[in-house]
Design a protein around this motif. Structure first.
Motif, short mmCIF file in Angstrom:
data_model
loop_
_atom_site.label_atom_id
_atom_site.label_comp_id
_atom_site.label_asym_id
_atom_site.label_seq_id
_atom_site.Cartn_x
_atom_site.Cartn_y
_atom_site.Cartn_z
N ALA A 123 0.84 -1.20 0.00
CA ALA A 123 0.00 0.00 0.00
C ALA A 123 0.88 1.25 0.00
CB ALA A 123 -0.91 -0.01 1.22
N VAL A 124 0.56 2.19 -0.89
CA VAL A 124 1.30 3.45 -0.98
C VAL A 124 0.31 4.60 -0.78
CG1 VAL A 124 2.72 4.94 -2.44
CG2 VAL A 124 2.96 2.46 -2.60
N PRO A 125 0.54 5.48 0.18
CA PRO A 125 -0.37 6.62 0.38
C PRO A 125 -0.47 7.48 -0.87
CG PRO A 125 1.13 6.39 2.25
CD PRO A 125 1.63 5.47 1.17
N PHE A 126 -1.68 7.93 -1.18
CA PHE A 126 -1.89 8.77 -2.36
C PHE A 126 -0.99 10.01 -2.32
CE2 PHE A 126 -5.88 7.03 -4.21
CZ PHE A 126 -5.57 7.26 -5.53
N GLU A 127 -0.83 10.59 -1.14
CA GLU A 127 -0.05 11.82 -1.06
C GLU A 127 1.42 11.60 -1.40
OE1 GLU A 127 0.08 13.41 2.99
OE2 GLU A 127 -0.83 11.53 3.65
N ASP A 144 -6.52 8.00 1.14
CA ASP A 144 -6.50 6.55 0.95
C ASP A 144 -5.12 6.10 0.47
OD1 ASP A 144 -7.33 3.94 0.78
OD2 ASP A 144 -9.07 4.35 -0.49
N MET A 145 -4.97 4.78 0.31
CA MET A 145 -3.73 4.20 -0.19
C MET A 145 -4.04 3.28 -1.36
SD MET A 145 -1.61 3.39 3.32
CE MET A 145 -2.94 2.46 4.09
N VAL A 146 -3.10 3.16 -2.28
CA VAL A 146 -3.30 2.31 -3.45
C VAL A 146 -2.15 1.30 -3.54
CG1 VAL A 146 -4.54 4.08 -4.73
CG2 VAL A 146 -2.08 3.88 -4.99
N ASN A 147 -2.45 0.15 -4.15
CA ASN A 147 -1.40 -0.84 -4.37
C ASN A 147 -1.23 -1.20 -5.84
OD1 ASN A 147 -3.67 -2.46 -4.85
ND2 ASN A 147 -3.59 -3.41 -2.83
N ARG A 148 -2.09 -0.61 -6.71
CA ARG A 148 -2.01 -0.96 -8.12
C ARG A 148 -2.70 0.10 -8.96
NH1 ARG A 148 -4.92 -6.35 -10.40
NH2 ARG A 148 -6.00 -5.98 -8.44
N SER A 166 -7.68 0.81 -4.49
CA SER A 166 -7.50 1.05 -3.06
C SER A 166 -6.94 -0.20 -2.40
CB SER A 166 -8.83 1.43 -2.41
OG SER A 166 -8.71 1.46 -1.00
N SER A 167 -6.10 -0.01 -1.40
CA SER A 167 -5.51 -1.15 -0.70
C SER A 167 -6.53 -1.88 0.17
CB SER A 167 -4.33 -0.68 0.17
OG SER A 167 -4.77 0.27 1.13
#
Length: 427
Positions: A123-127, A144-148, A166-167
């Motif tokens: 998971a990587v934070p959007f910011e 939120d956080m995304v992983n892909r 979203s993660s």
């Protein structure tokens, strides 16, 4: 009367002292700046190269879908990986809309449509993602956080769709105004037409259908000395004491607040610092930035690293960086730890820090023979055996390190990452 007044004043001073002690021990929010200043007093000269957060956030792999259920995978060591990633990083992604992940038939997209998956493996934070890609700064869901990221071109009409996953595994964010054309996607996926074909296995995992070969490498190394690390991690080395010096080379230093354990025989460092407990929620973004700043001052980076998921349940307090060499991650086993740094952080304060004391000298490496790695059903059988029935989330080539007298032997192997975050190499 005077004696009574003295007693009252004395009692008041005792109460004030107790309140101050409580604040110091439990880090009330109003005292936070003082707590951070206390840890920041270590003004050390950096031992190695410094790094920026955005340079540590590159994807674990790029999955290319070429239609007719044909696929390939680019890893960071592949030439086309950087070519595709560089092109995506100059594109703009705006106008986000949140939807359920079930809105799209992803199986149909995977099989039929031209597309690219940018997989981060964690998971990587959007910011923080905004430092890598041109993502709309006013994005409503930036907490939120995304992983892909999945970008695909519909075969039935001139349309490109871009989704950030979203993660939480439940939602996706579609960029309604991404400056990508069908021709762009055709060009990107065209790079994969003559690359190693991969076949879909299970759970989003792809297995190479043809063998891939990688160089065996022998790389000289240097090691940080006990004196260097003691001076770097303690504000006043003259106040530290060595409390243990074992025959196996293990040394433990302490100033009775911080502790430093050096396993010089195998080149491993473990550092701890007492951080007062707090109920304040951790910020993953702040902790990642604090981790990078801490490593910049205390040991540096040496080689390329990537932010990865730590083993065990998702935890915003544990930050792990995986070392890469020649585009492949270095994955060590239980008997010899090398190739990663791991920090535990509370509210931006480092409470533990682990890393290798060895620094590779890539300028003097010696390449050995090419080693061919298995593929297809042979590889799949080995993966099933190594995973032991656990869910596999990713397959990637890696280097296994072996410590020699004055160099590190890096041998290529396939590696798998399990749903637990654990990484295992495939023999």
């Amino acid at each position: 009367m005077i004696e009574k007044l003295k007693s009252v004043v004395l009692a008041s001073l005792v109460v004030i002292s107790l309140v101050q002690s409580y604040f110091l021990a439990y880090s009330m929010p109003s005292m936070e700046a003082n707590v951070k200043t206390e840890q920041n007093y270590v003004n050390a000269d950096p031992l190695g190269a410094q790094e920026k957060v955005e340079n540590l956030l590159y994807p674990e792999q790029l999955v290319l879908h070429m239609g007719n259920d044909k696929h390939t995978v680019f890893y960071p060591n592949d030439t086309f990986y950087n070519m595709v990633l560089d092109k995506l990083q100059v594109r703009e992604f705006k106008g986000f809309q949140r939807d359920s992940i079930d809105k799209i038939n992803w199986e149909q997209v995977r099989q039929n449509d031209l597309g690219i998956e940018v997989r981060f493996g964690r998971a990587v934070p959007f910011e923080l993602l905004q430092r890598v890609f041109k993502v709309d700064a006013d994005f409503l869901f930036s907490g939120d956080m995304v992983n892909r990221i999945w970008i695909f071109a519909r075969q039935d009409r001139e349309e490109v769709r871009t989704f950030f996953f979203s993660s939480d595994g439940q939602n996706v964010y579609e960029s309604l105004r991404a400056d990508l054309t069908v021709q762009d996607i055709q060009q990107y996926t065209g790079f994969g037409q003559y690359w190693t074909p991969f076949k879909y296995w299970d759970g989003g995992v792809y297995v190479p259908e043809q063998a891939k070969s990688f160089d065996i490498r022998r790389v000289p190394y240097t090691a940080y000395t006990s004196d260097q690390l003691q001076r770097n991690l303690f504000s006043d080395p003259s106040t530290t004491n060595i409390v243990q010096d074992q025959q196996d080379g293990t040394q433990i230093y302490t100033d009775w607040k911080r502790g430093l354990k050096l396993e010089t025989g195998v080149g491993w460092l473990s550092y701890t610092d007492i951080v007062a407990p707090t109920d304040i929620q951790n910020s993953l973004t702040d902790n990642i930035e604090s981790a990078v700043s801490f490593v910049n001052l205390h040991g540096g980076w040496g080689q390329t690293h990537r932010l990865v998921r730590s083993e065990g349940p998702a935890n915003d307090s544990v930050i792990k960086f995986q070392q890469y060499y020649a585009g492949l991650p270095i994955i060590s086993g239980e008997n010899f730890r090398f190739g990663y740094m791991q920090l535990t952080i509370q509210r931006g304060l480092v409470s533990s820090y682990e890393r290798s004391m060895f620094v590779l000298n890539s300028g003097k490496e010696v390449k050995g023979a090419m080693q061919k790695l298995p593929a297809g059903s042979d590889l799949l059988a080995r993966i099933r055996e190594v995973s032991g029935g656990e869910t596999v989330e990713s397959i990637f080539p890696a280097y296994r390190p072996k410590l020699e007298e004055d160099s590190m032997l890096l041998q290529p192997a396939w590696a798998i990452r399990l749903a637990s975050g654990e990484v295992r190499t495939v023999d």
